[in-house]
Design a protein around this motif. Structure first.
Motif, PDB file in Angstrom:
ATOM      1  N   LEU A 242       8.017  -5.882  -2.590  1.00 14.48           N
ATOM      2  CA  LEU A 242       6.971  -5.325  -1.743  1.00 14.48           C
ATOM      3  C   LEU A 242       7.321  -3.878  -1.425  1.00 14.48           C
ATOM      4  O   LEU A 242       8.470  -3.581  -1.068  1.00 14.48           O
ATOM      5  N   ILE A 243       6.332  -2.989  -1.529  1.00 12.39           N
ATOM      6  CA  ILE A 243       6.594  -1.553  -1.435  1.00 12.39           C
ATOM      7  C   ILE A 243       5.615  -0.931  -0.452  1.00 12.39           C
ATOM      8  O   ILE A 243       4.422  -1.288  -0.414  1.00 12.39           O
ATOM      9  N   GLU A 244       6.097  -0.006   0.327  1.00 12.43           N
ATOM     10  CA  GLU A 244       5.231   0.724   1.255  1.00 12.43           C
ATOM     11  C   GLU A 244       4.241   1.564   0.463  1.00 12.43           C
ATOM     12  O   GLU A 244       4.617   2.472  -0.279  1.00 12.43           O
ATOM     13  N   GLY A 245       2.964   1.273   0.631  1.00 15.90           N
ATOM     14  CA  GLY A 245       1.915   1.966  -0.101  1.00 15.90           C
ATOM     15  C   GLY A 245       0.597   1.264   0.120  1.00 15.90           C
ATOM     16  O   GLY A 245       0.537   0.160   0.682  1.00 15.90           O
ATOM     17  N   PRO A 246      -0.535   1.854  -0.315  1.00 21.35           N
ATOM     18  CA  PRO A 246      -1.859   1.272  -0.048  1.00 21.35           C
ATOM     19  C   PRO A 246      -2.115   0.036  -0.919  1.00 21.35           C
ATOM     20  O   PRO A 246      -2.014   0.109  -2.144  1.00 21.35           O
ATOM     21  N   PRO A 247      -2.455  -1.097  -0.346  1.00 21.01           N
ATOM     22  CA  PRO A 247      -2.679  -2.323  -1.138  1.00 21.01           C
ATOM     23  C   PRO A 247      -3.797  -2.191  -2.162  1.00 21.01           C
ATOM     24  O   PRO A 247      -3.808  -2.921  -3.161  1.00 21.01           O
ATOM     25  N   GLU A 248      -4.749  -1.294  -1.938  1.00 21.10           N
ATOM     26  CA  GLU A 248      -5.837  -1.114  -2.930  1.00 21.10           C
ATOM     27  C   GLU A 248      -5.309  -0.689  -4.292  1.00 21.10           C
ATOM     28  O   GLU A 248      -6.014  -0.791  -5.300  1.00 21.10           O
ATOM     29  N   ALA A 249      -4.062  -0.191  -4.334  1.00 24.61           N
ATOM     30  CA  ALA A 249      -3.492   0.295  -5.592  1.00 24.61           C
ATOM     31  C   ALA A 249      -2.785  -0.797  -6.380  1.00 24.61           C
ATOM     32  O   ALA A 249      -2.231  -0.512  -7.452  1.00 24.61           O
TER      33      ALA A 249
END
Length: 797
Positions: free
Chosen positions: A41-48
């Motif tokens: 799991l990575i910090e970033g926008p889930p839409e991507a």
């Protein structure tokens, strides 16, 4: 509980990192190799999430960024940049290489973009809404959940460790620690303990959004734990680790997320640059030295030695004498400086000091080049063609490939010869993009020629241009169609006549024939209704410049030429009354309009009214009217006389007579000074005084006769006039004043007292230059130099 114990207790493996940190990136890779999680799991926008597989594409080359933009407002956007040395990128690639699912877990971009819009609206509401329970107060209460002071975690830790530079502390503690040495999870354990202590002291650090983001991340982590049990690894900013470790109720987290604003959002990959990584963006985690960090991440060993070798290669390419001995001495100096400063290994500071002392001879000038090219760098990433993009972006990419004009991060100069079809198409593309607000190229002064068939551009591709392209996609699916629609809309919306004429010029440069009818109709309507002579005079030059592009670019400018001729006629009628009774500032502005109209008429050669001489004759009559009216300010009367003299419509004797009248004792000194400013100011005015002794003598005698009480009033005008001359002209005039005017004519005044000069003109020596003049000026039909070209050439012995 530390990071090393997480796998034994069923807790997620939390890897707190510094965004864009090569040390963190190496540590993440080592930790993932050691723990082998089942999901990352990575910090970033889930839409991507659907775009994650593209990170493994062969033609994907970092630095790149995730771009999220609002569908209805493409200009409202956010970036999440990733470099090869970013821990998030390393985690993505590790997951793809090991066939492990990877997901983004930060707050969705649909909310973060809506936040920006709501905050702008709230600022407006706060100005007009007061009282308890207002929408502005409700938004402030919702989004400003934490009122603590915003802190810099790394800055606090560095200060606690006794460092005055957070970057230097991070290098010593993290970047100089080799991967694979000891416990792979040890650095994350230490960072988590430090961040926990900071958050206990400072709360959430004054950023209320963090609480909402962390609530969303906890919910996503719980979902992954239900699916993968204890095989969950999380890569996020170290600041968030204590909040993600804390046990919070699901109900409380969902309550924080309830009712968040939304906008429809699209996400894609776009190229990024090292230069843009050097500024705060995306995560708000800009770094000072992306080129240096990329080197640290990629260097297999001896990073300082390899870095200084790279610097030496750059300086040698710039013709500086740098030998292998310089590199050896620079390495020794960097190591010595690190030891003296108590650092485990030389860092960028020591390497820079060594380069300055050994390779740059103590100068910061070549050091600035090293910083620009290497410490920061011009690396431009690349994304695959399969990345989602608006149709306009795809058309632009196809056109760039066809014209062999690829985007580059470094600024470069492009010289175009419009007589070549490829160069003409490149010019049209760049002009069309400028109409759309995509300033990939900016016009520059050409160094290879001054003809209308030459253009020079300075090109630099910035990541923000991807946003501009998406924003311009509302105008059309291809560059020509979008530029045409945008030009038509701009013409209708334009308020000033000069804006419409400038738009017509840009349409011709961009070769948009479909837009011209709309622009021309608006132009004709505005020109017919506008009665301000200044506006008309300001609009005429752009129209006339546009006519020059017809021959080279193959565009039809007949309609534009007729509008230009009609505009010129209206200027002729309205200019004399508009020039009467102006104050000094308005007169100076009108003088600039007069000069612009005069220059424009000189280029208006393809209009029938111009070919038969009618326009030029009408303009000369206007100039004569201006020169003779006492109500016209002196600066305009003097300018009119000067333009008539340059045109050959006024003899030098007549010009001297008019000047003599103006400089007579009956004229107030301020008016006389303004007339002189108009007459001798601007291009060629200084040479006129140098080569015409009568005019020089008139000005000299008038100036010496100005009363002392009036001299201080005229001095600013004269200083403004004469300070604009070139240094050589001012020096010659000064020498003329020191010698004083002669009594034997102009040639004797110029040559009196100078060694090697005779008393008069040597006709035989003068005739000797005629063959050269014939070569320079060109022969006419019978092979003789045209008399009107050489009658002003004066040869002195």
């Amino acid at each position: 509980m530390n990071g090393g114990q997480a796998r034994d207790t069923g807790q997620p493996l939390l890897l707190g990192v510094r965004h864009h940190g090569p040390g963190s990136a190496r540590a993440v890779r080592a930790a993932l190799d050691a723990s082998r999680p089942r999901v990352v799991l990575i910090e970033g926008p889930p839409e991507a999430d659907p775009l994650i597989p593209l990170a493994a594409a062969e033609d994907m080359r970092p630095p790149v960024a995730l771009l999220a933009h609002a569908v209805d407002e493409p200009g409202r956007s956010a970036f999440w940049p990733l470099a090869a040395f970013s821990p998030e990128w390393v985690a993505l690639r590790w997951a793809l290489e090991h066939r492990v699912p990877a997901r983004f877990i930060d707050l969705p971009a649909t909310h973060t973009l809506a936040w920006e819009r709501d905050e702008e609206e709230d600022e407006e509401d706060k100005e007009g809404v007061e009282g308890e329970g207002s929408g502005a107060e409700a938004a402030a209460e919702r989004y400003a959940l934490d009122e603590d002071v915003r802190i810099d975690p790394l800055g606090v830790l560095a200060d606690t460790a006794g460092y005055d530079d957070a970057e230097r502390w991070w290098e010593d503690v993290v970047e100089h620690r080799g991967a694979g040495k000891g416990d792979a999870l040890a650095p994350f354990t230490a960072l988590e303990e430090a961040m926990t202590a900071l958050r206990e002291t400072y709360g959430s650090g004054g950023h209320g959004r963090d609480l909402i983001r962390e609530a969303h991340m906890r919910l996503r982590i719980r979902e992954a734990q239900r699916e993968f049990e204890d095989g969950v690894a999380v890569v996020c900013g170290a600041w968030h680790v204590p909040a993600l470790r804390r046990r919070a109720g699901v109900t409380a987290d969902r309550a924080l997320l309830k009712g968040l604003p939304r906008v429809k959002t699209d996400v894609t990959w776009v190229p990024w640059t090292h230069r843009r990584l050097s500024r705060a963006g995306g995560y708000g985690a800009g770094i000072d030295s992306p080129g240096w960090y990329a080197h640290l991440f990629a260097a297999p060993d001896r990073p300082v030695e390899r870095w200084l070798t790279k610097v030496a290669g750059l300086l040698r390419a710039e013709d500086r004498a740098v030998s292998p001995g310089h590199v050896i001495e620079a390495v020794r100096l960097a190591v010595t400086l690190a030891a003296l400063r108590g650092r485990p290994l030389p860092g960028l500071g020591e390497a820079t000091d060594a380069v300055r002392a050994v390779m740059c001879d103590g100068s910061d000038v070549p050091l600035a080049l090293v910083r620009d090219r290497l410490v920061v760098g011009d690396v431009l990433g690349k994304v695959p063609d399969t990345v989602p993009a608006v149709p306009l972006q795809r058309d632009l990419e196809r056109t760039q490939r066809r014209l062999r004009l690829g985007p580059e991060a470094a600024e470069r100069e492009l010289d175009l010869d419009l007589r070549r079809e490829t160069d003409a198409e490149r010019s049209r593309l760049l002009h069309r993009l400028r109409l759309l607000g995509i300033d990939w190229g900016r016009p520059a002064a050409s160094r290879s020629g001054t003809g209308t068939f030459r253009e020079t551009w300075r090109l630099r591709w910035e990541p923000e241009l991807a946003v501009r392209t998406a924003e311009a996609g509302v105008w059309g699916t291809t560059v020509p169609a979008a530029a045409t629609a945008k030009a038509e809309a701009d013409a209708v919306a334009a308020r000033a006549l000069a804006d419409v004429t400038g738009l017509a010029e840009r349409c011709l440069l961009a070769a948009l024939p479909d837009a011209l009818p709309v622009v021309m109709r608006v132009l004709a309507d505005r020109a017919a209704l506008d009665t301000d002579v200044a506006h008309l005079a300001q609009a005429l030059p752009a129209l006339v410049r546009s006519l020059r592009y017809g021959d080279v670019r193959g565009t039809d400018t007949a309609a534009l030429a007729e509008v230009a001729a009609g505009l010129a006629e209206r200027v002729f009628v309205g200019l004399p009354p508009a020039c009467a009774g102006l104050d000094a500032d308005a007169a100076g502005e009108m003088r600039r309009h007069v000069d612009a109209v005069h220059s424009a008429l000189g280029l208006l050669g393809d209009v029938p009214a111009a070919r038969d001489g009618r326009l030029r004759a009408r303009w000369r009559a206007v100039l004569r009217t201006l020169s003779a009216r006492d109500a016209v300010p002196g600066v305009l009367r003097g300018r009119a006389v000067r333009l008539l003299l340059d045109e050959g419509e006024l003899a030098q004797d007549e010009a001297a007579r008019l000047m003599r009248l103006v400089l007579s004792p009956g004229t107030p000194p301020a008016d006389a000074a303004a007339w002189i400013e108009g007459f001798v100011g601007g291009s060629g005015g200084g040479l006129l005084l140098v080569h015409d002794e009568r005019l020089f003598g008139l000005v000299d005698r008038w100036l010496t006769a100005v009363p002392a009480e009036a001299f201080t009033d005229v001095l600013p005008l004269l200083r403004r006039t004469f300070s604009a001359y070139e240094p050589g002209v001012r020096r010659t005039l000064g020498e003329r004043v020191r010698r004083g005017p002669g009594s034997q004519g102009r040639v004797q005044a110029l040559t009196a007292g100078a060694p090697g000069f005779g008393p008069g003109v040597d006709e035989a020596r003068a005739d000797a230059v005629l063959p050269l003049l014939r070569l320079l000026l060109g022969p006419d039909g019978d092979g003789e130099v045209r008399a009107d070209r050489v009658d002003r050439v004066e040869v002195r012995r």
